[in-house]
Design an enzyme around this catalytic site. Structure first.
Site: not given
Length: 207
Positions: A79, A185, A187
């Site tokens: 990011c 992202h 995650e």
């Protein structure tokens, strides 16, 4: 061992937890003198480009990251972390970046948007990828989770390994030798994101 760079601007715990889900131990590291002890670096980031560079500067991390990059060990920016890899950003003024990838970071050009589109670009969207070790085992087109108002422009299109459409097509993943970055992202991107992180753990530089 993989280090997640701690410069007080990032979702460090969630990134570390994502690596834990794939069975990879990581260290959250805030001491730039120790970077060289690791095999790989993760540069996360949430917030403004200028603030992030100032935090890196205050902690003596800029040169340490550049030295790590010069050693040909792999770096992955996530990011804002991906954006910091570039030479500059126009977010809230002109700010110098790490300069590890040639190009700059610009605001979305909303004049090209349909009325229904808003900034920030937030939510699930498709990434169309070139063949690269980061995307091994993934379809050429896959969904990932995005939250951002600025995007990268590569000077060399060869460095752009992922593209996403939001109003127009933009670079959403980059790679130049051992330097890699993804705008979404991982995650927050479930199995697809975890696969990208897993691929990074397996990445071996060719040099």
């Amino acid at each position: 061992m993989i280090a997640i760079v701690d410069y007080n601007m990032g979702n460090l715990a969630s990134v570390q937890n994502a690596f834990a889900k794939i069975g990879t131990q990581t260290v959250i590291e805030g001491d730039p003198k120790k970077f060289k002890e690791y095999d790989k670096l993760i540069l996360p980031g949430v917030g403004a480009f200028g603030d992030a560079m100032e935090h890196l500067r205050e902690r003596g991390m800029i040169e340490a990251i550049k030295e790590f990059a010069a050693s040909t060990k792999p770096i992955l920016g996530i990011c804002l972390g991906m954006q910091l890899l570039f030479e500059s950003s126009e977010e809230f003024g002109e700010h110098e970046g790490l300069g590890l990838i040639k190009g700059k970071v610009v605001a979305f050009d909303t004049s090209k948007f349909e009325e229904t589109l808003k900034v920030p670009h937030m939510g699930w969207n498709r990434m169309f990828t070139k063949e690269h070790p980061l995307f091994e085992g993934l379809d050429e087109e896959h969904y990932l989770y995005f939250v951002h108002s600025y995007h990268a422009l590569c000077d060399d299109e060869k460095d752009s390994i992922g593209r996403t459409f939001y109003g127009y097509e933009f670079t959403s993943a980059v790679a130049h030798d051992n330097i890699m970055g993804i705008q979404p992202h991982p995650e927050k991107s479930h199995d697809n994101g975890l696969k990208i992180l897993e691929n990074f753990t397996k990445y071996r530089n060719l040099k």
